[in-house]
Design an enzyme around this catalytic site. Structure first.
Site, PDB file in Angstrom:
ATOM      1  N   ASN A 255      47.983  48.875  40.326  1.00 63.10           N
ATOM      2  CA  ASN A 255      48.002  47.603  39.610  1.00 63.10           C
ATOM      3  C   ASN A 255      46.668  46.878  39.704  1.00 63.10           C
ATOM      4  OD1 ASN A 255      50.594  47.594  38.560  1.00 63.10           O
ATOM      5  ND2 ASN A 255      51.497  46.749  40.411  1.00 63.10           N
ATOM      6  N   HIS A 257      45.089  45.660  42.171  1.00 65.98           N
ATOM      7  CA  HIS A 257      44.855  44.643  43.187  1.00 65.98           C
ATOM      8  C   HIS A 257      45.167  45.253  44.544  1.00 65.98           C
ATOM      9  CE1 HIS A 257      49.197  43.135  42.237  1.00 65.98           C
ATOM     10  NE2 HIS A 257      49.242  44.247  42.928  1.00 65.98           N
ATOM     11  N   CYS A 292      44.790  39.671  45.778  1.00 67.52           N
ATOM     12  CA  CYS A 292      43.441  39.862  46.293  1.00 67.52           C
ATOM     13  C   CYS A 292      42.822  41.023  45.528  1.00 67.52           C
ATOM     14  CB  CYS A 292      43.597  40.214  47.768  1.00 67.52           C
ATOM     15  SG  CYS A 292      42.168  39.955  48.737  1.00 67.52           S
TER      16      CYS A 292
END
Lengths: 363, 419
Positions: A255, A257, A292
């Site tokens: 994804n 991240h 993040c």
């Protein structure tokens, strides 16, 4: 129910015929979506079917020793602990266990026909560019498995409120049958492009609810389970910290991240070393707030949690003295900590957490 | 050769899971089933080790792992007249273990006589997935399915995943062939002399990376390498098609774990290990080009402040070897990572590191036309991992080929460095 015929989930129809061979060559991953209860024999057969040349699915499924349970409402898989999954305690690390839980979630989704690309999204979600993101994760481990132990994990999912869905796990040691751990997680939907949270729409709910148990089934049925406990936000000054943590390339998942499990590793980084050497992690709870990316820099902060009657913020103010790490009265060798992961730059919260530690068992 | 070579985890440096403490625990908890194949195959795997620790291995068509077949499983603690000293040396409960081993091995013997065939559901033969000895006892084979968290951002298994599988099969080979004398992967004679195996060099060539859900079959075996080294080879195949995905080769030397000095292979040890040597040709043609030592001026790409996390450490609190390849890639230029995939990697291990080490990763892109035949679109990089004080942990060289067209992006053009 008519909706299902248009989606690729439905490929085998359980005609109710007595002959198990009547469904011909189906991929074992595809299961009937009929709301009528499937006869157990047919359900089991759909998992064991050889499948032949329909791709690596059948062989991989057998090798995973995983499949839907007889009622089709949960998924079980066995794992053997590999040598590189074992840490300094000679047992599987919490990171390894968290990886298994995540793997199982993906395999369950795939076995009921969702997203063969590993995202666990339903067809409607993919159409609307929506993905699942974790909101909370709570794992309790009662006994850590060692190298080459075999464990079996069962998982299922359920609706949770208006915007969330819950996935639960139970971990068992195959040799003894004892429960060695439990976990629960809450998931919400997010638009992949705008990164905004979305409510679970009814279309999507219908798509996956059929695979969930009708009656609420909780991994943590007890009242006041730690899994529901609110986590206070740490404020400065904190007792322990590890600053400047950076994602490695391997931490970025499909994804794009930082993978959920990486945060667990980061939380552990600021636990005092003497605890890591003498204790093992009994429970961890993480509330995910922000995601993040590869270029972010993260600070990991930890403070002991004071065990108070009230649920107020537990923070060690000033210099109370390092030696007085809080312990519960009933379990003198246990420690609890509160955690915060935040961006180094602007201090925004990434996630907050809580851990419990018990003395390592002598081996 | 540098005196302090990296402690290996390809050969197990973990303290033996077969230590008597854990074994007793297993006996207490496990459901030992004398009637048939034990329900807990892992404990029987361990049983094999102890029962065979001293047994001279047989080759030439018979299973190397032989149990002391004189033992009757109905006798408790009574020694049948044992021609082998191994029985006398083992504690009483070993009778029970040996009996179970016999049962398990008898079953396994049927499996190991079967050779790999294309499109055969190999899995049925190895229902527990812990792997088995094949090829007259000299090689070890194990299947792995690729898990979702082993996949990189480009949806294929990462090189770390591949190397983790190599490590796991090496360890399982050692254990199931009875070469596991103690936690350092030493044979009993080695253990007596404080000797351990240490990996010095590793070469991996990947033809194709598997994706999530694929099943790979890993074969591994050992051979002699020169007079005092050992070579371990691996071949990874697609379980379904038999297509070779990866070939790898590693070189091991013997080191005294107390003095940290390299050692010749003593005769007693040679006697223990030589029967296991396949002595085949290396699966990977040796890349004999020298690995240069980079420094700040020659390396264009540097990443500092790399620290081990708790989950990077093995039971001896050393960083697992496989983590090094991840750190090397931390300083590989992003355009290469995005448009190319790693086709081969050569590593020279120099030093081990632990929890408190802080590392730096340096990368330089080689000149394309450096005399070796590289196809268009191929890149080559040199790497160095070092501690902050400059001491070398690892030198490496990687080759990259352009990814298949389905992924986005053009082949990035990186200006080659002058070496």
């Amino acid at each position: 129910m008519l909706k299902f015929s248009s989606c690729n989930v439905l490929q085998c129809r359980f005609s109710g015929s007595n002959s198990p061979l009547s469904f011909g060559r189906c991929s074992p991953r595809i299961v009937s979506t009929s709301r009528l209860s499937m006869t157990p024999v047919q359900a089991v057969l759909s998992y064991h079917q050889q499948g032949g040349s329909t791709g690596s699915g059948s062989l991989a499924d057998r090798l995973r020793w995983g499949g839907l349970t007889e009622d089709g409402l949960s998924y079980k898989e066995k794992f053997i602990i590999r040598c590189y999954e074992v840490g300094i305690n000679k047992t599987a690390t919490i990171v390894t266990i968290a990886n298994f839980l995540q793997e199982l979630g993906g395999n369950h989704a795939q076995s009921v026909g969702f997203s063969t690309d590993g995202f666990g999204t339903t067809p409607t979600m993919r159409k609307l560019h929506i993905i699942w993101v974790t909101a909370r994760m709570h794992i309790e481990v009662y006994k850590y498995p060692a190298w080459s132990d075999m464990i079996e994990i069962e998982t299922w999912c359920q609706n949770e409120g208006r915007i969330g869905t819950r996935r639960d796990w139970i971990l068992k040691d195959v040799a003894t049958g004892e429960v060695i751990g439990r976990a629960t997680s809450k998931w919400v939907m997010m638009n992949k492009d705008t990164r905004q949270l979305q409510k679970v729409s009814d279309d999507v709910k219908e798509e996956y609810l059929v695979f969930c148990p009708r009656e609420p089934r909780l991994a943590f049925p007890e009242k006041n389970s730690k899994s529901l406990k609110k986590i206070a936000k740490l404020v400065d000054p904190v007792q322990y910290s590890r600053l400047g943590l950076k994602p490695r390339r391997a931490d970025i998942d499909m994804n794009q991240h930082v993978n959920n499990v990486t945060y667990i590793g980061w939380v552990l980084e600021s636990i005092p070393e003497e605890i890591i050497h003498t204790h093992e992690l009994q429970a961890i709870t993480l509330d995910y707030r922000r995601e993040c990316q590869q270029d972010d820099v993260v600070d990991s902060l930890t403070s002991p949690e004071l065990v108070e009657a009230t649920e107020t913020v537990s923070v060690l103010q000033g210099t109370n003295g390092f030696a007085t790490v809080a312990t519960r009265e009933d379990q003198p060798d246990c420690h609890q900590f509160l955690h915060l992961l935040r961006f180094s730059g602007d201090g925004q919260e990434i996630n907050r957490g809580r851990t419990e530690w018990r003395k390592k068992p002598t081996r | 050769m540098v005196a302090t070579a990296a402690t290996s985890t390809f050969f197990p440096v973990i303290s033996s899971p077969d230590s008597s403490g854990s074994k007793t625990k297993k006996l207490g908890n496990g459901s030992i089933n004398l009637g048939g194949i034990p329900s807990k195959p892992s404990s029987s795997g361990r049983l094999q080790v102890k029962a065979n620790a001293q047994a001279p291995p047989k080759i030439n068509g018979t299973n190397v792992v032989t149990a002391p077949v004189e033992v009757s499983k109905n006798e408790d603690g009574v020694n049948s007249p044992p021609p082998r000293t191994v029985i006398n040396q083992l504690p009483d409960w070993s009778m029970l273990l040996a009996a179970i081993t016999t049962v398990f091995l008898a079953a396994e013997k049927q499996w190991t006589t079967l050779d790999w065939k294309p499109k055969r559901p190999d899995m049925l033969i190895d229902p527990f997935g812990i792997g088995r000895i094949v090829q007259d006892g000299l090689a070890f084979r194990q299947n792995f399915s690729i898990r979702s968290y082993e996949i990189g951002a480009d949806r294929t298994a990462s090189i770390e995943t591949v190397m983790n599988h190599l490590q796991e099969t090496a360890l399982n080979h050692v254990r199931s062939a009875g070469m596991l004398g103690d936690g350092f992967g030493s044979t009993p004679e080695m253990f007596k002399k404080n000797l351990i195996w240490v990996v010095t060099r590793m070469q991996v060539e990947v033809d194709r990376y598997p994706t999530w859900g694929d099943v790979v079959q890993v074969d591994t075996w050992v051979s002699a390498s020169g007079k005092n080294c050992m070579r371990r080879d691996w071949v990874i195949r697609d379980s379904k098609t038999g297509e070779i995905l990866t070939r790898a080769s590693s070189i091991w030397v013997m080191m005294n774990k107390v003095t940290r000095r390299l050692s010749k292979i003593p005769e007693e040890v040679r006697g223990e290990i030589e029967p296991y040597f396949m002595n085949s040709e290396p699966v990977v043609a040796e890349d004999s080009r020298k690995l240069v030592k980079l420094d700040d001026s020659s390396a264009k790409y540097v990443r500092k402040g790399l620290t081990p996390r708790w989950s990077d450490l093995d039971v001896n609190q050393h960083v697992n070897n496989v983590k090094y390849i991840g750190w090397i890639l931390e300083s590989a230029p992003l355009p290469i990572l995005e448009s190319h995939e790693l086709s081969s990697v050569t590593l020279e291990y120099r030093r081990e590191c632990g929890r408190d080490s802080v590392l730096q990763s340096l990368t330089a892109v080689s000149d394309h036309g450096a005399g070796n035949s590289m196809n268009l679109g191929e890149m080559e990089c040199q790497h160095l991992l070092r501690l902050e004080d400059g001491s070398e942990v690892l030198r490496g060289r990687t080759r990259w080929r352009a990814k298949k067209p389905e992924s986005s992006g053009d082949v990035a053009q990186i200006p080659p460095e002058s070496a």
